[in-house]
Scaffold this motif. Structure first.
Motif, PDB file in Angstrom:
ATOM      1  N   GLN A   1      39.602 -11.969  -3.454  1.00  0.00           N
ATOM      2  CA  GLN A   1      38.688 -10.926  -3.891  1.00  0.00           C
ATOM      3  C   GLN A   1      37.405 -11.474  -4.533  1.00  0.00           C
ATOM      4  OE1 GLN A   1      42.052 -10.366  -4.126  1.00  0.00           O
ATOM      5  NE2 GLN A   1      41.982  -8.712  -2.648  1.00  0.00           N
ATOM      6  N   GLN A   2      37.392 -12.732  -4.901  1.00  0.00           N
ATOM      7  CA  GLN A   2      36.218 -13.291  -5.568  1.00  0.00           C
ATOM      8  C   GLN A   2      34.963 -13.222  -4.698  1.00  0.00           C
ATOM      9  OE1 GLN A   2      36.811 -17.152  -7.290  1.00  0.00           O
ATOM     10  NE2 GLN A   2      38.617 -16.483  -8.421  1.00  0.00           N
ATOM     11  N   GLU A   3      35.069 -13.602  -3.438  1.00  0.00           N
ATOM     12  CA  GLU A   3      33.904 -13.590  -2.552  1.00  0.00           C
ATOM     13  C   GLU A   3      33.424 -12.166  -2.294  1.00  0.00           C
ATOM     14  OE1 GLU A   3      30.851 -15.418  -1.038  1.00  0.00           O
ATOM     15  OE2 GLU A   3      32.548 -16.527  -1.859  1.00  0.00           O
ATOM     16  N   SER A   4      34.357 -11.262  -2.102  1.00  0.00           N
ATOM     17  CA  SER A   4      34.006  -9.863  -1.877  1.00  0.00           C
ATOM     18  C   SER A   4      33.275  -9.291  -3.091  1.00  0.00           C
ATOM     19  CB  SER A   4      35.259  -9.052  -1.584  1.00  0.00           C
ATOM     20  OG  SER A   4      34.960  -7.691  -1.464  1.00  0.00           O
ATOM     21  N   LEU A   5      33.728  -9.640  -4.275  1.00  0.00           N
ATOM     22  CA  LEU A   5      33.077  -9.179  -5.497  1.00  0.00           C
ATOM     23  C   LEU A   5      31.645  -9.692  -5.576  1.00  0.00           C
ATOM     24  CD1 LEU A   5      33.206  -7.704  -8.220  1.00  0.00           C
ATOM     25  CD2 LEU A   5      34.088  -9.825  -9.209  1.00  0.00           C
ATOM     26  N   LYS A   6      31.436 -10.939  -5.210  1.00  0.00           N
ATOM     27  CA  LYS A   6      30.085 -11.507  -5.227  1.00  0.00           C
ATOM     28  C   LYS A   6      29.161 -10.770  -4.270  1.00  0.00           C
ATOM     29  CE  LYS A   6      31.547 -16.150  -6.460  1.00  0.00           C
ATOM     30  NZ  LYS A   6      31.722 -17.519  -5.988  1.00  0.00           N
ATOM     31  N   GLU A   7      29.692 -10.373  -3.124  1.00  0.00           N
ATOM     32  CA  GLU A   7      28.874  -9.689  -2.115  1.00  0.00           C
ATOM     33  C   GLU A   7      28.623  -8.217  -2.442  1.00  0.00           C
ATOM     34  OE1 GLU A   7      30.767 -10.258   1.646  1.00  0.00           O
ATOM     35  OE2 GLU A   7      30.631 -12.445   1.513  1.00  0.00           O
ATOM     36  N   SER A   8      29.656  -7.511  -2.869  1.00  0.00           N
ATOM     37  CA  SER A   8      29.536  -6.061  -3.042  1.00  0.00           C
ATOM     38  C   SER A   8      29.295  -5.618  -4.483  1.00  0.00           C
ATOM     39  CB  SER A   8      30.796  -5.368  -2.517  1.00  0.00           C
ATOM     40  OG  SER A   8      31.899  -5.659  -3.361  1.00  0.00           O
ATOM     41  N   GLY A   9      29.692  -6.438  -5.452  1.00  0.00           N
ATOM     42  CA  GLY A   9      29.552  -6.043  -6.852  1.00  0.00           C
ATOM     43  C   GLY A   9      30.686  -5.166  -7.343  1.00  0.00           C
ATOM     44  N   PHE A  10      31.674  -4.894  -6.472  1.00  0.00           N
ATOM     45  CA  PHE A  10      32.824  -4.081  -6.855  1.00  0.00           C
ATOM     46  C   PHE A  10      34.065  -4.620  -6.158  1.00  0.00           C
ATOM     47  CE2 PHE A  10      35.862  -0.654  -6.179  1.00  0.00           C
ATOM     48  CZ  PHE A  10      36.013  -0.196  -7.478  1.00  0.00           C
ATOM     49  N   GLU A  11      35.170  -4.611  -6.867  1.00  0.00           N
ATOM     50  CA  GLU A  11      36.433  -5.036  -6.259  1.00  0.00           C
ATOM     51  C   GLU A  11      37.578  -4.316  -6.957  1.00  0.00           C
ATOM     52  OE1 GLU A  11      38.573  -6.258  -3.508  1.00  0.00           O
ATOM     53  OE2 GLU A  11      36.545  -7.063  -3.464  1.00  0.00           O
ATOM     54  N   LYS A  12      38.630  -4.099  -6.193  1.00  0.00           N
ATOM     55  CA  LYS A  12      39.834  -3.439  -6.693  1.00  0.00           C
ATOM     56  C   LYS A  12      41.032  -4.267  -6.263  1.00  0.00           C
ATOM     57  CE  LYS A  12      41.717   1.150  -6.973  1.00  0.00           C
ATOM     58  NZ  LYS A  12      41.402   2.549  -6.757  1.00  0.00           N
ATOM     59  N   PHE A  13      41.949  -4.522  -7.184  1.00  0.00           N
ATOM     60  CA  PHE A  13      43.153  -5.282  -6.867  1.00  0.00           C
ATOM     61  C   PHE A  13      44.245  -4.955  -7.873  1.00  0.00           C
ATOM     62  CE2 PHE A  13      40.460  -7.883  -9.558  1.00  0.00           C
ATOM     63  CZ  PHE A  13      41.322  -8.388 -10.518  1.00  0.00           C
ATOM     64  N   GLU A  14      45.440  -5.467  -7.627  1.00  0.00           N
ATOM     65  CA  GLU A  14      46.551  -5.259  -8.551  1.00  0.00           C
ATOM     66  C   GLU A  14      46.788  -6.529  -9.350  1.00  0.00           C
ATOM     67  OE1 GLU A  14      50.026  -3.791  -6.590  1.00  0.00           O
ATOM     68  OE2 GLU A  14      49.089  -1.844  -6.229  1.00  0.00           O
ATOM     69  N   PHE A  15      47.246  -6.323 -10.565  1.00  0.00           N
ATOM     70  CA  PHE A  15      47.542  -7.415 -11.495  1.00  0.00           C
ATOM     71  C   PHE A  15      48.860  -7.070 -12.168  1.00  0.00           C
ATOM     72  CE2 PHE A  15      47.075  -8.784 -16.010  1.00  0.00           C
ATOM     73  CZ  PHE A  15      47.058 -10.156 -15.813  1.00  0.00           C
ATOM     74  N   GLN A  16      49.714  -8.061 -12.383  1.00  0.00           N
ATOM     75  CA  GLN A  16      51.027  -7.768 -12.937  1.00  0.00           C
ATOM     76  C   GLN A  16      51.361  -8.711 -14.078  1.00  0.00           C
ATOM     77  OE1 GLN A  16      53.891  -7.031  -9.956  1.00  0.00           O
ATOM     78  NE2 GLN A  16      55.616  -7.022 -11.354  1.00  0.00           N
TER      79      GLN A  16
ATOM     80  N   PHE B   1      49.255  -3.257 -12.969  1.00  0.00           N
ATOM     81  CA  PHE B   1      47.970  -2.623 -13.212  1.00  0.00           C
ATOM     82  C   PHE B   1      47.169  -2.526 -11.933  1.00  0.00           C
ATOM     83  CE2 PHE B   1      49.203  -5.022 -16.914  1.00  0.00           C
ATOM     84  CZ  PHE B   1      49.091  -4.096 -17.937  1.00  0.00           C
ATOM     85  N   CYS B   2      46.422  -1.469 -11.819  1.00  0.00           N
ATOM     86  CA  CYS B   2      45.355  -1.362 -10.843  1.00  0.00           C
ATOM     87  C   CYS B   2      44.115  -1.805 -11.607  1.00  0.00           C
ATOM     88  CB  CYS B   2      45.228   0.080 -10.365  1.00  0.00           C
ATOM     89  SG  CYS B   2      43.869   0.286  -9.208  1.00  0.00           S
ATOM     90  N   VAL B   3      43.376  -2.753 -11.060  1.00  0.00           N
ATOM     91  CA  VAL B   3      42.208  -3.304 -11.741  1.00  0.00           C
ATOM     92  C   VAL B   3      40.966  -3.005 -10.910  1.00  0.00           C
ATOM     93  CG1 VAL B   3      41.158  -5.384 -12.693  1.00  0.00           C
ATOM     94  CG2 VAL B   3      43.658  -5.161 -12.667  1.00  0.00           C
ATOM     95  N   ASP B   4      39.989  -2.374 -11.538  1.00  0.00           N
ATOM     96  CA  ASP B   4      38.696  -2.110 -10.912  1.00  0.00           C
ATOM     97  C   ASP B   4      37.659  -2.969 -11.621  1.00  0.00           C
ATOM     98  OD1 ASP B   4      39.542  -0.022  -9.153  1.00  0.00           O
ATOM     99  OD2 ASP B   4      39.596   1.336 -10.864  1.00  0.00           O
ATOM    100  N   VAL B   5      36.897  -3.715 -10.846  1.00  0.00           N
ATOM    101  CA  VAL B   5      35.864  -4.580 -11.412  1.00  0.00           C
ATOM    102  C   VAL B   5      34.514  -4.161 -10.848  1.00  0.00           C
ATOM    103  CG1 VAL B   5      35.040  -6.955 -11.664  1.00  0.00           C
ATOM    104  CG2 VAL B   5      37.506  -6.506 -11.499  1.00  0.00           C
ATOM    105  N   THR B   6      33.567  -3.946 -11.740  1.00  0.00           N
ATOM    106  CA  THR B   6      32.178  -3.713 -11.357  1.00  0.00           C
ATOM    107  C   THR B   6      31.373  -4.843 -11.973  1.00  0.00           C
ATOM    108  OG1 THR B   6      32.498  -1.328 -11.348  1.00  0.00           O
ATOM    109  CG2 THR B   6      30.223  -2.123 -11.434  1.00  0.00           C
ATOM    110  N   TRP B   7      30.662  -5.594 -11.138  1.00  0.00           N
ATOM    111  CA  TRP B   7      29.931  -6.761 -11.608  1.00  0.00           C
ATOM    112  C   TRP B   7      28.599  -6.822 -10.881  1.00  0.00           C
ATOM    113  CZ3 TRP B   7      32.109  -9.270 -15.595  1.00  0.00           C
ATOM    114  CH2 TRP B   7      31.446 -10.410 -16.064  1.00  0.00           C
ATOM    115  N   ASN B   8      27.567  -6.278 -11.516  1.00  0.00           N
ATOM    116  CA  ASN B   8      26.240  -6.298 -10.924  1.00  0.00           C
ATOM    117  C   ASN B   8      25.203  -6.521 -12.019  1.00  0.00           C
ATOM    118  OD1 ASN B   8      25.630  -3.683 -12.058  1.00  0.00           O
ATOM    119  ND2 ASN B   8      26.798  -2.771 -10.382  1.00  0.00           N
TER     120      ASN B   8
END
Length: 100
Positions: A60-75, A81-88
């Protein structure tokens, strides 16, 4: 707030559904639709980035760099957890939502 463990530990102990970590703001939890600050100290970009780097899957790291948003699960041991990241340019945040 000295570290991520402090607000995250409080979040895990609480009945809150969501933890929001946003650069420039104090950490917030949401319980039954109501927000509550866990600290009056505002998070800095390096603090939020450090947390993100420890939990985001490599895929998901590369996708986050390109789109500025990513969603994934963390345990953790007891929660998923459902994790939503907004990075712009204007928003740098991580939102953890407890899964039941």
């Amino acid at each position: 707030m000295d570290s991520f463990e402090n607000p995250f530990s409080e979040f895990l102990k609480s009945q809150a559904e969501t933890l929001l970590l946003r650069a420039g703001f104090p950490p917030l939890i949401y319980e039954n639709g109501r927000d509550q600050e866990l600290s009056s100290i505002k998070l800095k970009v390096p603090e939020v980035l450090s947390i993100l780097e420890t939990i985001i899957p490599d895929a998901q790291q590369e996708s986050l760099k390109e789109s500025g948003f990513e969603k994934f699960e963390f345990q953790t041991e007891h929660y998923r957890f459902c994790v939503d990241v907004t990075w712009n340019e204007s928003i740098k945040e991580i939102r953890f939502c407890k899964q039941i």
